[in-house]
Write a protein that holds these residues in place. Sequence first.
Motif, PDB file in Angstrom:
ATOM      1  N   PRO A  36      -4.224  -0.378   5.152  1.00 39.30           N
ATOM      2  CA  PRO A  36      -4.319   0.878   4.396  1.00 39.30           C
ATOM      3  C   PRO A  36      -5.163   2.271   4.701  1.00 39.30           C
ATOM      4  O   PRO A  36      -4.908   3.223   4.760  1.00 39.30           O
ATOM      5  CB  PRO A  36      -4.898   0.276   3.823  1.00 39.30           C
ATOM      6  CG  PRO A  36      -4.415  -1.574   3.742  1.00 39.30           C
ATOM      7  CD  PRO A  36      -4.708  -1.731   5.147  1.00 39.30           C
ATOM      8  N   ASP A  83      -2.946   6.170   5.306  1.00 42.96           N
ATOM      9  CA  ASP A  83      -3.955   7.131   4.511  1.00 42.96           C
ATOM     10  C   ASP A  83      -4.317   7.864   4.968  1.00 42.96           C
ATOM     11  O   ASP A  83      -4.065   9.186   4.949  1.00 42.96           O
ATOM     12  CB  ASP A  83      -5.457   6.993   3.318  1.00 42.96           C
ATOM     13  CG  ASP A  83      -4.772   5.819   2.050  1.00 42.96           C
ATOM     14  OD1 ASP A  83      -3.580   5.658   1.980  1.00 42.96           O
ATOM     15  OD2 ASP A  83      -5.651   5.351   1.552  1.00 42.96           O
ATOM     16  N   ARG A 135       2.631   1.929  -3.595  1.00 41.85           N
ATOM     17  CA  ARG A 135       1.641   2.496  -4.362  1.00 41.85           C
ATOM     18  C   ARG A 135       1.483   3.452  -3.782  1.00 41.85           C
ATOM     19  O   ARG A 135       0.924   4.210  -4.675  1.00 41.85           O
ATOM     20  CB  ARG A 135       0.377   1.286  -4.382  1.00 41.85           C
ATOM     21  CG  ARG A 135      -0.523   1.547  -5.469  1.00 41.85           C
ATOM     22  CD  ARG A 135      -1.996   0.796  -5.242  1.00 41.85           C
ATOM     23  NE  ARG A 135      -2.272   0.388  -4.904  1.00 41.85           N
ATOM     24  CZ  ARG A 135      -2.902  -1.138  -3.670  1.00 41.85           C
ATOM     25  NH1 ARG A 135      -2.295  -2.138  -4.485  1.00 41.85           N
ATOM     26  NH2 ARG A 135      -3.021  -1.048  -2.549  1.00 41.85           N
ATOM     27  N   ARG A 136       1.342   4.237  -2.766  1.00 47.63           N
ATOM     28  CA  ARG A 136       0.113   5.715  -2.583  1.00 47.63           C
ATOM     29  C   ARG A 136       1.584   6.265  -3.027  1.00 47.63           C
ATOM     30  O   ARG A 136       1.453   7.911  -3.144  1.00 47.63           O
ATOM     31  CB  ARG A 136      -0.238   5.334  -0.773  1.00 47.63           C
ATOM     32  CG  ARG A 136      -0.298   6.859  -0.122  1.00 47.63           C
ATOM     33  CD  ARG A 136      -1.181   7.565  -0.269  1.00 47.63           C
ATOM     34  NE  ARG A 136      -1.099   8.703   0.160  1.00 47.63           N
ATOM     35  CZ  ARG A 136      -2.130   9.043   0.676  1.00 47.63           C
ATOM     36  NH1 ARG A 136      -2.676   8.777   1.349  1.00 47.63           N
ATOM     37  NH2 ARG A 136      -1.975  10.543   1.031  1.00 47.63           N
ATOM     38  N   ASP A 193      -2.078  11.393   5.280  1.00 50.83           N
ATOM     39  CA  ASP A 193      -2.324  13.120   4.410  1.00 50.83           C
ATOM     40  C   ASP A 193      -2.355  14.054   5.389  1.00 50.83           C
ATOM     41  O   ASP A 193      -2.936  15.284   5.873  1.00 50.83           O
ATOM     42  CB  ASP A 193      -4.429  12.269   4.842  1.00 50.83           C
ATOM     43  CG  ASP A 193      -4.335  11.821   3.566  1.00 50.83           C
ATOM     44  OD1 ASP A 193      -4.132  11.755   2.308  1.00 50.83           O
ATOM     45  OD2 ASP A 193      -6.087  11.406   3.470  1.00 50.83           O
ATOM     46  N   HIS A 215       0.559  -1.035  -0.024  1.00 53.28           N
ATOM     47  CA  HIS A 215       0.454   0.344  -0.389  1.00 53.28           C
ATOM     48  C   HIS A 215       1.285   1.037  -0.176  1.00 53.28           C
ATOM     49  O   HIS A 215       0.628   2.386  -0.482  1.00 53.28           O
ATOM     50  CB  HIS A 215      -0.646  -0.165   1.380  1.00 53.28           C
ATOM     51  CG  HIS A 215      -1.947   1.744   1.033  1.00 53.28           C
ATOM     52  ND1 HIS A 215      -3.034   1.170   0.399  1.00 53.28           N
ATOM     53  CD2 HIS A 215      -1.708   2.103   2.177  1.00 53.28           C
ATOM     54  CE1 HIS A 215      -3.869   2.177   0.623  1.00 53.28           C
ATOM     55  NE2 HIS A 215      -3.188   2.973   1.228  1.00 53.28           N
TER      56      HIS A 215
END
Length: 156
Positions: free
Chosen positions: A145, A149, A101-102, A153, A98
Amino acid sequence: MQGLSPSARLRIEELSARYPRKRSALIPSLQIAQEEAGYISEEIMVEIARMMELSPNEVREVVSFYSLLHQKPVGRYVIQVCTNISCQLCDAEGILRHLRRRLGIGPGETTPDMKYTLLEVECLGSCGTSPVMQINDEYHENLTPEKIDCILDGLQ
Ligand code: FES
């Protein structure tokens, strides 16, 4: 890359004077150097080796052993993901996937804007709250995940 500043040299000299053997102050001295430059260059390793009466190789071995000591420039946020056994059993691979990818980078890499460095590390000592990652000095536990995030953020 330049060497240690006079103030860093002084701090290291004061620190090593507290020990019967200068080499006992190696790790905190490396931390002082990294605090100043963001990482520990080859030149600084040689300089510190001289100050601690060690060989440059002995210093290199210590720097390469500890994941919190960096041999090249790192991002503002260094994300260390544990992939050792307890975390592995709680899907550390999925966590790492994750993050890859992020962030668009793999372990050992830094984003082009120098914001994030991603590292895969051994046990962070918080196995009971797996999976775990550390961002700079802060631990983040029981990761999912969605939680990642939310954490990313919240970073400026
Ligand atoms: S195995 Fe991940 S914190 Fe120990």
